[in-house]
Design a protein around this motif. Structure first.
Motif, PDB file in Angstrom:
ATOM      1  N   VAL A   1       0.890  -1.319   0.141  1.00  0.00           N
ATOM      2  CA  VAL A   1      -0.175  -0.003  -0.071  1.00  0.00           C
ATOM      3  C   VAL A   1       0.751   1.243  -0.028  1.00  0.00           C
ATOM      4  O   VAL A   1       0.650   2.386  -0.827  1.00  0.00           O
ATOM      5  CB  VAL A   1      -1.013  -0.099   1.341  1.00  0.00           C
ATOM      6  N   THR A   2       1.924   1.146   0.717  1.00  0.00           N
ATOM      7  CA  THR A   2       2.642   2.467   0.909  1.00  0.00           C
ATOM      8  C   THR A   2       3.624   2.692  -0.299  1.00  0.00           C
ATOM      9  O   THR A   2       4.016   3.852  -0.853  1.00  0.00           O
ATOM     10  CB  THR A   2       3.376   2.432   2.163  1.00  0.00           C
ATOM     11  N   GLN A   3       4.256   1.454  -0.840  1.00  0.00           N
ATOM     12  CA  GLN A   3       4.740   1.593  -2.168  1.00  0.00           C
ATOM     13  C   GLN A   3       4.144   2.007  -3.211  1.00  0.00           C
ATOM     14  O   GLN A   3       4.597   3.150  -4.008  1.00  0.00           O
ATOM     15  CB  GLN A   3       5.370   0.043  -2.483  1.00  0.00           C
ATOM     16  N   HIS A   4       2.802   1.676  -3.285  1.00  0.00           N
ATOM     17  CA  HIS A   4       1.950   2.327  -4.309  1.00  0.00           C
ATOM     18  C   HIS A   4       1.726   3.811  -4.166  1.00  0.00           C
ATOM     19  O   HIS A   4       1.698   4.581  -5.073  1.00  0.00           O
ATOM     20  CB  HIS A   4       0.690   1.634  -4.377  1.00  0.00           C
ATOM     21  N   LYS A   5       1.520   4.136  -2.775  1.00  0.00           N
ATOM     22  CA  LYS A   5       1.223   5.271  -2.571  1.00  0.00           C
ATOM     23  C   LYS A   5       2.286   6.357  -2.816  1.00  0.00           C
ATOM     24  O   LYS A   5       2.059   7.424  -3.385  1.00  0.00           O
ATOM     25  CB  LYS A   5       0.737   5.505  -1.041  1.00  0.00           C
ATOM     26  N   PHE A   6       3.323   6.159  -2.467  1.00  0.00           N
ATOM     27  CA  PHE A   6       4.449   7.051  -2.672  1.00  0.00           C
ATOM     28  C   PHE A   6       5.321   6.634  -3.840  1.00  0.00           C
ATOM     29  O   PHE A   6       6.632   6.996  -3.827  1.00  0.00           O
ATOM     30  CB  PHE A   6       5.406   6.946  -1.394  1.00  0.00           C
ATOM     31  N   GLY A   7       4.885   6.070  -4.863  1.00  0.00           N
ATOM     32  CA  GLY A   7       5.581   6.044  -6.103  1.00  0.00           C
ATOM     33  C   GLY A   7       6.653   5.128  -6.424  1.00  0.00           C
ATOM     34  O   GLY A   7       7.483   5.181  -7.120  1.00  0.00           O
ATOM     35  N   ARG A   8       6.366   3.770  -5.589  1.00  0.00           N
ATOM     36  CA  ARG A   8       7.403   2.935  -5.470  1.00  0.00           C
ATOM     37  C   ARG A   8       8.912   3.184  -5.500  1.00  0.00           C
ATOM     38  O   ARG A   8       9.629   2.944  -6.190  1.00  0.00           O
ATOM     39  CB  ARG A   8       7.098   1.898  -6.862  1.00  0.00           C
ATOM     40  N   PRO A   9       9.255   3.770  -4.231  1.00  0.00           N
ATOM     41  CA  PRO A   9      10.626   4.025  -3.998  1.00  0.00           C
ATOM     42  C   PRO A   9      11.259   2.634  -3.605  1.00  0.00           C
ATOM     43  O   PRO A   9      10.579   1.581  -3.695  1.00  0.00           O
ATOM     44  CB  PRO A   9      10.601   4.825  -2.935  1.00  0.00           C
ATOM     45  N   PRO A  10      12.738   2.762  -3.694  1.00  0.00           N
ATOM     46  CA  PRO A  10      13.284   1.439  -3.037  1.00  0.00           C
ATOM     47  C   PRO A  10      12.854   0.768  -1.974  1.00  0.00           C
ATOM     48  O   PRO A  10      12.421   1.613  -1.148  1.00  0.00           O
ATOM     49  CB  PRO A  10      14.708   1.889  -3.440  1.00  0.00           C
ATOM     50  N   TYR A  11      12.586  -0.589  -2.196  1.00  0.00           N
ATOM     51  CA  TYR A  11      12.220  -1.152  -0.925  1.00  0.00           C
ATOM     52  C   TYR A  11      13.019  -2.095  -0.264  1.00  0.00           C
ATOM     53  O   TYR A  11      13.609  -2.899  -1.084  1.00  0.00           O
ATOM     54  CB  TYR A  11      10.581  -1.748  -1.521  1.00  0.00           C
ATOM     55  N   ILE A  12      13.008  -2.129   0.947  1.00  0.00           N
ATOM     56  CA  ILE A  12      13.986  -3.006   1.844  1.00  0.00           C
ATOM     57  C   ILE A  12      12.958  -3.841   2.580  1.00  0.00           C
ATOM     58  O   ILE A  12      12.269  -3.548   3.543  1.00  0.00           O
ATOM     59  CB  ILE A  12      14.750  -2.254   2.507  1.00  0.00           C
ATOM     60  N   GLY A  13      13.167  -5.052   2.406  1.00  0.00           N
ATOM     61  CA  GLY A  13      12.476  -5.927   3.484  1.00  0.00           C
ATOM     62  C   GLY A  13      13.587  -6.343   4.700  1.00  0.00           C
ATOM     63  O   GLY A  13      14.635  -6.331   4.546  1.00  0.00           O
ATOM     64  N   ALA A  14      12.768  -6.350   5.939  1.00  0.00           N
ATOM     65  CA  ALA A  14      13.638  -6.613   7.137  1.00  0.00           C
ATOM     66  C   ALA A  14      12.653  -7.148   8.266  1.00  0.00           C
ATOM     67  O   ALA A  14      11.497  -7.055   8.289  1.00  0.00           O
ATOM     68  CB  ALA A  14      13.984  -5.220   7.887  1.00  0.00           C
ATOM     69  N   THR A  15      13.522  -8.205   8.876  1.00  0.00           N
ATOM     70  CA  THR A  15      12.811  -8.928  10.086  1.00  0.00           C
ATOM     71  C   THR A  15      13.610  -9.278  10.972  1.00  0.00           C
ATOM     72  O   THR A  15      14.611  -9.414  10.877  1.00  0.00           O
ATOM     73  CB  THR A  15      11.812 -10.274   9.323  1.00  0.00           C
ATOM     74  N   ALA A  16      13.086  -9.321  12.458  1.00  0.00           N
ATOM     75  CA  ALA A  16      13.694  -9.933  13.418  1.00  0.00           C
ATOM     76  C   ALA A  16      13.906 -11.215  13.625  1.00  0.00           C
ATOM     77  O   ALA A  16      14.476 -11.639  14.542  1.00  0.00           O
ATOM     78  CB  ALA A  16      13.037  -9.226  14.770  1.00  0.00           C
ATOM     79  N   PHE A  17      13.151 -12.015  12.392  1.00  0.00           N
ATOM     80  CA  PHE A  17      13.367 -13.533  12.499  1.00  0.00           C
ATOM     81  C   PHE A  17      14.660 -13.774  11.978  1.00  0.00           C
ATOM     82  O   PHE A  17      15.322 -13.040  11.058  1.00  0.00           O
ATOM     83  CB  PHE A  17      12.232 -14.112  11.455  1.00  0.00           C
ATOM     84  N   ASN A  18      15.084 -14.997  11.832  1.00  0.00           N
ATOM     85  CA  ASN A  18      16.350 -15.539  11.293  1.00  0.00           C
ATOM     86  C   ASN A  18      16.181 -16.577  10.199  1.00  0.00           C
ATOM     87  O   ASN A  18      17.289 -17.109   9.653  1.00  0.00           O
ATOM     88  CB  ASN A  18      17.363 -15.972  12.397  1.00  0.00           C
ATOM     89  N   GLY A  19      15.083 -16.922   9.695  1.00  0.00           N
ATOM     90  CA  GLY A  19      14.696 -17.932   8.970  1.00  0.00           C
ATOM     91  C   GLY A  19      14.998 -17.728   7.458  1.00  0.00           C
ATOM     92  O   GLY A  19      14.253 -16.738   7.081  1.00  0.00           O
TER      93      GLY A  19
END
Length: 520
Positions: free
Chosen positions: A147-165
């Motif tokens: 939703v936010t990527q679409h709203k703000f014109g698809r700026p670079p996206y980084i995935g991040a998580t506190a998980f280790n899998g």
């Protein structure tokens, strides 16, 4: 934050090296927030203008950091899914059933966050406002990130998580499942798996990828389109991830081959220890024979263990008057009198305590952050795993000779006392954990510094996709070459069966000829 302030900060950022960063933590878990908070604060401290859209928030003294709360998510999840003492049953649940339950959790979380006033506040930002990068915890699916990527014109996206899998990154990074060598985090299996375990691991690994492709993504897409009808398919947006910041480290978990855009930043939440509160400082420094810390983390409450389990634990602690126990216990009610060597506190500064040399043992639920904290500070553990990756975390420590494992569901004072006695009197546990700690700490920069550097790498190279694997765009059957293997197997069967078929035809013909000869 008002629109005028937002636009002012945009103007300031455009004339400096600072960037506008949108950081999304939509996972309703205090432990995830603890991990994300380190990077949120770290980026703000580097001068970037950080807007944190989060289920959890805290007061910030940094003028370039603002939180937008996603309200009502915890309440909605607890009301709908009735999470509570049944957490102790989850460890015995079939992994395929657990996956379906987690998917239900993801869908409900998506609906709750999309309906939050906090998201609406963000989506009401003026059209001219731009973010230079979006960082989002992908573990709750591509709901908020899409939703936010679409709203703000698809700026670079980084995935991040506190998980280790690593397997959780497969849809974003193209990572492969190595079913023969690495047990999935959701399966309670050793590193050296039996044939049966490898068979189960193979089925589960591929089922999870197919499940995400044909179940999770379509359902999230359907939910998101109720809010943003013209949005591109959420699976396509999810695969835009330039890099993935993963809470992993090869020194303290089963190693597996990775892909270049998955960056290991395990232990990012570990910060320089602060001075202990006065009450804990007095107790810890007065403990001549050492202190044992007992905490079940942020998602599991000790006061939900039930009277029977609590009594068993207190009885075990009472057998060791020579040691001081600290127990993170969330209420004042106790079913029996607390032994004199046990100090109850509703919250414990875990990192600060584990850093103290008088802490000799950590009794824990084996959560990832807690396990990393213990390894970093060289404190051996007794693990009470409850669900998800907690079994694998303690299994790894056991394999390294740095811990023991017990059952929290069926805890007995005799077993807990025996484990405490073993770890506290056998120096090998502390020595082995110290070796792990040495390897874990031996890094050219801190995990947080590494995470910040890679975020800024994306900012410096906003259009580059050189780190992304082609596998992320491939169909599952192509990625794992099943489209090649199936025809090969069929061809092999044809080659093997053709002589048999020919022989059968020859024998039948010969038999018919013999019958004809006999009739003549």
């Amino acid at each position: 934050m008002s629109w005028s302030v937002v636009l002012l900060l945009t103007a300031i950022c455009s004339s400096t090296l600072a960037a506008n960063v949108l950081y999304i933590d939509g996972v309703p878990s205090p432990s995830h927030f603890i991990w994300h908070k380190a990077l949120i604060n770290g980026l703000a401290a580097k001068g970037h203008n950080v807007t944190a859209l989060s289920v959890d928030v805290e007061e910030s003294s940094l003028p370039n950091l603002s939180y937008i709360k996603l309200e009502g998510v915890y309440e909605g999840l607890h009301e709908e899914m009735e999470l509570g003492s049944e957490l102790f049953e989850m460890g015995e649940m079939n992994p395929f059933t657990s996956l379906a339950m987690f998917n239900q959790y993801v869908m409900l979380g998506c609906e709750l966050t999309l309906n939050a006033k906090g998201l609406r506040q963000l989506l009401d930002y003026p059209s001219e406002f731009k973010f230079d990068v979006i960082i989002s915890d992908y573990l709750n699916g591509p709901c908020l990130s899409a939703v936010t990527q679409h709203k703000f014109g698809r700026p670079p996206y980084i995935g991040a998580t506190a998980f280790n899998g690593l397997s959780t990154t497969s849809m974003l990074s193209g990572a492969y499942s190595y079913s023969g060598s690495v047990p999935d985090y959701a399966l309670d299996m050793p590193h050296s798996m039996s044939y049966r375990q490898r068979f189960t691991n193979f089925l589960y690994n591929h089922y999870v990828e197919l499940f995400r492709t044909y179940e999770t993504y379509p359902k999230v897409d359907k939910i998101v389109r109720k809010v943003v009808p013209d949005i591109p398919y959420v699976g396509e947006l999810d695969r835009d991830a330039r890099i993935i910041l993963l809470n992993s480290d090869p020194a303290i978990q089963y190693t597996e081959p990775s892909v270049p855009n998955v960056i290991s930043v395990g232990g990012m939440q570990i910060v320089k220890p602060k001075e202990l509160p006065e009450d804990l400082k007095k107790i810890v420094e007065a403990a001549k024979n050492g202190v044992i810390l007992f905490s079940l983390g942020t998602n599991i409450r000790s006061d939900l263990l039930g009277d029977e389990r609590i009594i068993e634990i207190l009885n075990a602690m009472g057998q060791f008057p020579e040691y001081q126990f600290l127990w993170k216990f969330e209420s004042d009610a106790m079913p029996i009198e607390v032994p004199k060597n046990v100090y109850i506190r509703k919250w414990m500064p875990q990192n600060d305590l584990l850093a103290h040399p008088n802490i000799k043992l950590f009794i824990t639920h084996s959560g990832l952050l807690s396990t990393q904290d213990a390894v970093w500070h060289g404190v051996p553990i007794i693990g009470f795993p409850v669900f998800a990756d907690q079994f694998q975390n303690i299994n790894y420590c056991i394999a390294q000779g740095a811990g023991k494992r017990l059952s929290i569901k069926n805890v007995k004072s005799s077993e807990l006392a025996g484990a405490i006695r073993e770890v506290m009197t056998n120096e090998s546990y502390r020595e082995n954990m110290s070796l792990l700690s040495k390897v874990f700490r031996d890094q050219k920069e801190s995990p947080l510094e590494r995470a910040i550097w890679w975020v800024e790498w994306v900012l410096r190279n906003p259009t580059s996709q050189v780190l992304q694997s082609n596998a992320v765009r491939l169909d599952w059957s192509v990625k794992y070459s099943f489209d090649v293997m199936v025809p090969l197997v069929l061809a092999g069967l044809i080659v093997l069966l053709a002589p048999v078929k020919i022989m059968v035809l020859v024998l039948r013909r010969k038999a018919r000829q013999q019958k004809k000869t006999k009739r003549e």
